[in-house]
Design a protein around this motif. Sequence first.
Motif, PDB file in Angstrom:
ATOM      1  N   ASN A 101      24.067  51.116  -8.694  1.00 15.91           N
ATOM      2  CA  ASN A 101      24.219  49.666  -8.690  1.00 15.91           C
ATOM      3  C   ASN A 101      25.079  49.231  -7.501  1.00 15.91           C
ATOM      4  OD1 ASN A 101      26.741  50.490  -9.530  1.00 15.91           O
ATOM      5  ND2 ASN A 101      26.905  49.047 -11.230  1.00 15.91           N
ATOM      6  N   GLU A 102      25.334  47.939  -7.401  1.00 14.45           N
ATOM      7  CA  GLU A 102      25.972  47.387  -6.205  1.00 14.45           C
ATOM      8  C   GLU A 102      27.373  47.938  -5.979  1.00 14.45           C
ATOM      9  OE1 GLU A 102      26.990  43.010  -4.175  1.00 14.45           O
ATOM     10  OE2 GLU A 102      25.794  43.148  -6.016  1.00 14.45           O
ATOM     11  N   ASP A 103      28.169  48.082  -7.038  1.00 17.64           N
ATOM     12  CA  ASP A 103      29.537  48.583  -6.852  1.00 17.64           C
ATOM     13  C   ASP A 103      29.636  50.104  -7.007  1.00 17.64           C
ATOM     14  OD1 ASP A 103      29.342  48.989  -9.561  1.00 17.64           O
ATOM     15  OD2 ASP A 103      31.019  47.692 -10.115  1.00 17.64           O
ATOM     16  N   GLN A 104      28.496  50.776  -7.054  1.00 17.52           N
ATOM     17  CA  GLN A 104      28.401  52.243  -7.063  1.00 17.52           C
ATOM     18  C   GLN A 104      29.088  52.873  -8.282  1.00 17.52           C
ATOM     19  OE1 GLN A 104      29.949  53.566  -3.282  1.00 17.52           O
ATOM     20  NE2 GLN A 104      28.274  52.688  -2.119  1.00 17.52           N
ATOM     21  N   THR A 105      29.056  52.173  -9.396  1.00 15.66           N
ATOM     22  CA  THR A 105      29.661  52.727 -10.613  1.00 15.66           C
ATOM     23  C   THR A 105      28.615  53.176 -11.636  1.00 15.66           C
ATOM     24  OG1 THR A 105      29.860  50.519 -11.601  1.00 15.66           O
ATOM     25  CG2 THR A 105      31.770  51.368 -10.380  1.00 15.66           C
ATOM     26  N   THR A 147      37.895  64.034 -12.134  1.00 15.42           N
ATOM     27  CA  THR A 147      37.796  64.025 -10.675  1.00 15.42           C
ATOM     28  C   THR A 147      36.547  63.266 -10.219  1.00 15.42           C
ATOM     29  OG1 THR A 147      38.907  66.173 -10.613  1.00 15.42           O
ATOM     30  CG2 THR A 147      37.759  65.493  -8.623  1.00 15.42           C
ATOM     31  N   ALA A 148      35.472  63.388 -10.980  1.00 13.28           N
ATOM     32  CA  ALA A 148      34.233  62.690 -10.646  1.00 13.28           C
ATOM     33  C   ALA A 148      34.266  61.221 -11.056  1.00 13.28           C
ATOM     34  CB  ALA A 148      33.054  63.382 -11.314  1.00 13.28           C
ATOM     35  N   SER A 149      35.353  60.790 -11.696  1.00 15.72           N
ATOM     36  CA  SER A 149      35.540  59.395 -12.123  1.00 15.72           C
ATOM     37  C   SER A 149      34.570  58.975 -13.225  1.00 15.72           C
ATOM     38  CB  SER A 149      35.408  58.418 -10.940  1.00 15.72           C
ATOM     39  OG  SER A 149      36.235  58.792  -9.865  1.00 15.72           O
ATOM     40  N   ILE A 150      34.035  59.917 -13.992  1.00 18.08           N
ATOM     41  CA  ILE A 150      33.089  59.567 -15.044  1.00 18.08           C
ATOM     42  C   ILE A 150      33.807  58.787 -16.146  1.00 18.08           C
ATOM     43  CG2 ILE A 150      31.504  60.475 -16.783  1.00 18.08           C
ATOM     44  CD1 ILE A 150      30.839  62.707 -14.854  1.00 18.08           C
ATOM     45  N   VAL A 178      24.605  57.798 -15.390  1.00 18.00           N
ATOM     46  CA  VAL A 178      26.007  58.199 -15.348  1.00 18.00           C
ATOM     47  C   VAL A 178      26.832  57.003 -14.892  1.00 18.00           C
ATOM     48  CG1 VAL A 178      27.699  59.772 -14.336  1.00 18.00           C
ATOM     49  CG2 VAL A 178      25.381  60.593 -14.821  1.00 18.00           C
ATOM     50  N   THR A 179      27.827  56.645 -15.708  1.00 16.65           N
ATOM     51  CA  THR A 179      28.687  55.505 -15.402  1.00 16.65           C
ATOM     52  C   THR A 179      30.068  56.003 -14.998  1.00 16.65           C
ATOM     53  OG1 THR A 179      27.511  54.141 -17.024  1.00 16.65           O
ATOM     54  CG2 THR A 179      29.648  53.335 -16.276  1.00 16.65           C
ATOM     55  N   LEU A 180      30.583  55.469 -13.890  1.00 20.52           N
ATOM     56  CA  LEU A 180      31.885  55.876 -13.361  1.00 20.52           C
ATOM     57  C   LEU A 180      32.930  54.803 -13.626  1.00 20.52           C
ATOM     58  CD1 LEU A 180      30.850  57.228  -9.822  1.00 20.52           C
ATOM     59  CD2 LEU A 180      30.727  58.394 -12.040  1.00 20.52           C
ATOM     60  N   GLU A 181      34.189  55.226 -13.619  1.00 24.20           N
ATOM     61  CA  GLU A 181      35.296  54.280 -13.701  1.00 24.20           C
ATOM     62  C   GLU A 181      35.402  53.468 -12.410  1.00 24.20           C
ATOM     63  OE1 GLU A 181      37.179  53.735 -16.270  1.00 24.20           O
ATOM     64  OE2 GLU A 181      37.083  55.514 -17.550  1.00 24.20           O
ATOM     65  N   SER A 182      35.116  54.142 -11.292  1.00 22.50           N
ATOM     66  CA  SER A 182      35.162  53.493  -9.976  1.00 22.50           C
ATOM     67  C   SER A 182      34.280  54.290  -9.034  1.00 22.50           C
ATOM     68  CB  SER A 182      36.605  53.460  -9.441  1.00 22.50           C
ATOM     69  OG  SER A 182      37.140  54.769  -9.348  1.00 22.50           O
ATOM     70  N   ALA A 183      33.920  53.678  -7.912  1.00 20.90           N
ATOM     71  CA  ALA A 183      33.075  54.365  -6.934  1.00 20.90           C
ATOM     72  C   ALA A 183      33.741  55.663  -6.487  1.00 20.90           C
ATOM     73  CB  ALA A 183      32.828  53.453  -5.733  1.00 20.90           C
ATOM     74  N   GLU A 489      41.958  55.474  -5.136  1.00 18.88           N
ATOM     75  CA  GLU A 489      42.267  54.831  -3.859  1.00 18.88           C
ATOM     76  C   GLU A 489      41.061  54.910  -2.917  1.00 18.88           C
ATOM     77  OE1 GLU A 489      43.427  52.660  -1.291  1.00 18.88           O
ATOM     78  OE2 GLU A 489      45.075  53.023  -2.722  1.00 18.88           O
ATOM     79  N   THR A 490      40.604  53.742  -2.456  1.00 15.14           N
ATOM     80  CA  THR A 490      39.438  53.709  -1.575  1.00 15.14           C
ATOM     81  C   THR A 490      39.797  53.671  -0.097  1.00 15.14           C
ATOM     82  OG1 THR A 490      39.360  51.303  -1.814  1.00 15.14           O
ATOM     83  CG2 THR A 490      37.987  52.603  -3.319  1.00 15.14           C
ATOM     84  N   ASP A 491      41.057  53.358   0.224  1.00 17.50           N
ATOM     85  CA  ASP A 491      41.532  53.432   1.613  1.00 17.50           C
ATOM     86  C   ASP A 491      41.784  54.907   1.914  1.00 17.50           C
ATOM     87  OD1 ASP A 491      43.237  53.637   3.902  1.00 17.50           O
ATOM     88  OD2 ASP A 491      43.847  51.551   3.649  1.00 17.50           O
ATOM     89  N   LEU A 492      40.909  55.520   2.716  1.00 15.13           N
ATOM     90  CA  LEU A 492      40.947  56.966   2.896  1.00 15.13           C
ATOM     91  C   LEU A 492      42.231  57.464   3.558  1.00 15.13           C
ATOM     92  CD1 LEU A 492      37.243  57.721   3.885  1.00 15.13           C
ATOM     93  CD2 LEU A 492      38.331  57.768   1.626  1.00 15.13           C
ATOM     94  N   SER A 493      42.789  56.714   4.508  1.00 12.93           N
ATOM     95  CA  SER A 493      44.042  57.123   5.155  1.00 12.93           C
ATOM     96  C   SER A 493      45.201  57.047   4.174  1.00 12.93           C
ATOM     97  CB  SER A 493      44.314  56.246   6.380  1.00 12.93           C
ATOM     98  OG  SER A 493      43.336  56.467   7.375  1.00 12.93           O
ATOM     99  N   LYS A 494      45.234  55.985   3.401  1.00  6.86           N
ATOM    100  CA  LYS A 494      46.284  55.838   2.394  1.00  6.86           C
ATOM    101  C   LYS A 494      46.172  56.929   1.333  1.00  6.86           C
ATOM    102  CE  LYS A 494      48.366  52.369  -0.673  1.00  6.86           C
ATOM    103  NZ  LYS A 494      48.242  50.963  -1.190  1.00  6.86           N
ATOM    104  N   ARG A 495      44.931  57.225   0.951  1.00  7.56           N
ATOM    105  CA  ARG A 495      44.706  58.291  -0.027  1.00  7.56           C
ATOM    106  C   ARG A 495      45.198  59.628   0.502  1.00  7.56           C
ATOM    107  NH1 ARG A 495      40.746  62.197  -0.824  1.00  7.56           N
ATOM    108  NH2 ARG A 495      40.421  62.782  -3.020  1.00  7.56           N
ATOM    109  N   TYR A 496      44.931  59.917   1.782  1.00  7.76           N
ATOM    110  CA  TYR A 496      45.330  61.203   2.343  1.00  7.76           C
ATOM    111  C   TYR A 496      46.848  61.347   2.357  1.00  7.76           C
ATOM    112  CZ  TYR A 496      43.720  65.446   4.619  1.00  7.76           C
ATOM    113  OH  TYR A 496      43.392  66.758   4.874  1.00  7.76           O
ATOM    114  N   GLU A 497      47.555  60.248   2.610  1.00  4.09           N
ATOM    115  CA  GLU A 497      49.015  60.283   2.550  1.00  4.09           C
ATOM    116  C   GLU A 497      49.484  60.640   1.148  1.00  4.09           C
ATOM    117  OE1 GLU A 497      52.644  60.409   4.243  1.00  4.09           O
ATOM    118  OE2 GLU A 497      50.763  59.991   5.314  1.00  4.09           O
TER     119      GLU A 497
END
Length: 550
Positions: A101-105, A147-150, A178-183, A489-497
Amino acid sequence: MGRKIRIQALMILMAFVLILSGCNFNSSESSSEGSGDKEGDTKSAGQVLNISATADIPTLDSTKAHDGVAFTVLNNVNEGLYRQDENHQPIEALVTEHTENEDQTVHTFKLRDSKWSNGDPVTAQDFEYAWKRVMKDASPYNFMFVTASIKNAEAIMNGEKDAAELGVKAVDEQTLEVTLESANPLLQSLLTFPTFLPQNQKFVEEQGDQYALEAENILFNGPFKLVEWTHDQGWKYEKNADYWDAEAVKLDTINAYVVKDPATGVNLYETNKVDRIDLSSESVDQFKNDPNFDTILEPSMIFLRFNHTHPVLGNKNIRQAINMAIDKESLTDVILKDGSTALNGVVPKGFFQSPEGKDYRELNGDFNTGTVEEAQKIWEAGLKETGASDVAVSINISDSEDHKKVAEYLQAQLEDNLPGFKLEIKAVPFAQRLEIEKAIDYDLSLSSWGPDYSDPMTYLDMWVKGGSANRMDYHNPKLDELVTQARTETDLSKRYEMLLNIEKILLEEDAAIVPLYQDGTSILMREKIKDLIVHPTGASHSYKWASIEE
């Protein structure tokens, strides 16, 4: 002394040949004598691969498996939604169409026609049943669903929801939703992992507590079928003619032999009983100039677990001193000599990069390094804090030669460098070591961890409270909170920190474990073996595309 060793090795080999005969694995098929094959005709070359394994399979129940041996077997006898290709990327396996779907959940998977080895069709219900069984039975790898956000996976793990509420639903026989909590950008990679395999509910329930404990107690829908399994001796794969992609499978037979003694492995290789072996450090110098010799740096770590409830080992200074008192470079360069490298972090080097292209290990640097003198000062402080004058503990290890060698080195290092320290070595079979760890019925345990998917989180969320991979009663609420934040966290740089800071909490703040080395493997593999894929994450080997070319 050399003659005595050779005689012992010969006796071991003779005993092992008798074992191979008893297994009835037809090892003679590996001989290339008199083949008379035409050049390039791989099918007539005798598509039989003979390999060694360091341990028996503890279980082939994909909802309960938690070790590399089982994961590799499951990867080759079963098929999920996705599998890893030759370049370790996820490719469609039982999936013919994947929409979201649109929000990838919400993800919808259409399944291809495929069969279990008893003739039953593989259906979307088989996935829903297996995945909910993982959560219902609190399986060792249920954290993979978090980890898969299911949807609801974490709440189920925490006892707040029932396993029936997991976000997976069979819409019809060939449609899985399959429904996720978040993308989650890692979803397809995660779905290659064996914990996400399907199971035939009727068959599982008919087998009861015997399910997947013998070759006849499991169904197969992958490239191969397991036709024999003699515990502690070996197992035999045969090509699965009913596999949906059987045309891609070239091998007819794979014989796997449990070989715990490296010297026996060398003898089996030299006498053409096996085609690929891992070498011990004693054999590296002998074979390093052999054209079939190779060294592979693995993304796995070998480390020491502490029982954090132990009255002395529960002290941070004691744990940090133990870490600093070990000369890790000598362990890898002098004792192991197999391509392994010293490791002073949880995430190994060379496999995981930040969004800016920097290696994780380079960014976070080394933890708990120092001189023996510095280690002794910290040791004395720890003894004072715990009220102990000496420390007598044991180390839980697998009964493999490499584990014994590493444990003996650690015993010498720690007893020499830390006054009052005594270490007893307790070697047990691999499966028993895992059970001892799960029960936290040990002082120190020599353990290993290979990545389940290609992201640093696979090493970092092991340490959350109550996690099935924690196995040492360690807990830091700050670490748990950072793991939770990084998962969404969807901001990949922030997530890596965040990922960098999780390791800092574990090692800098708590000295919770002792990383020892990043695994390296020295192997001998015959040139005739082609396209045997060694994966850096998840199941370690894929035989689907392998072949024998004489």
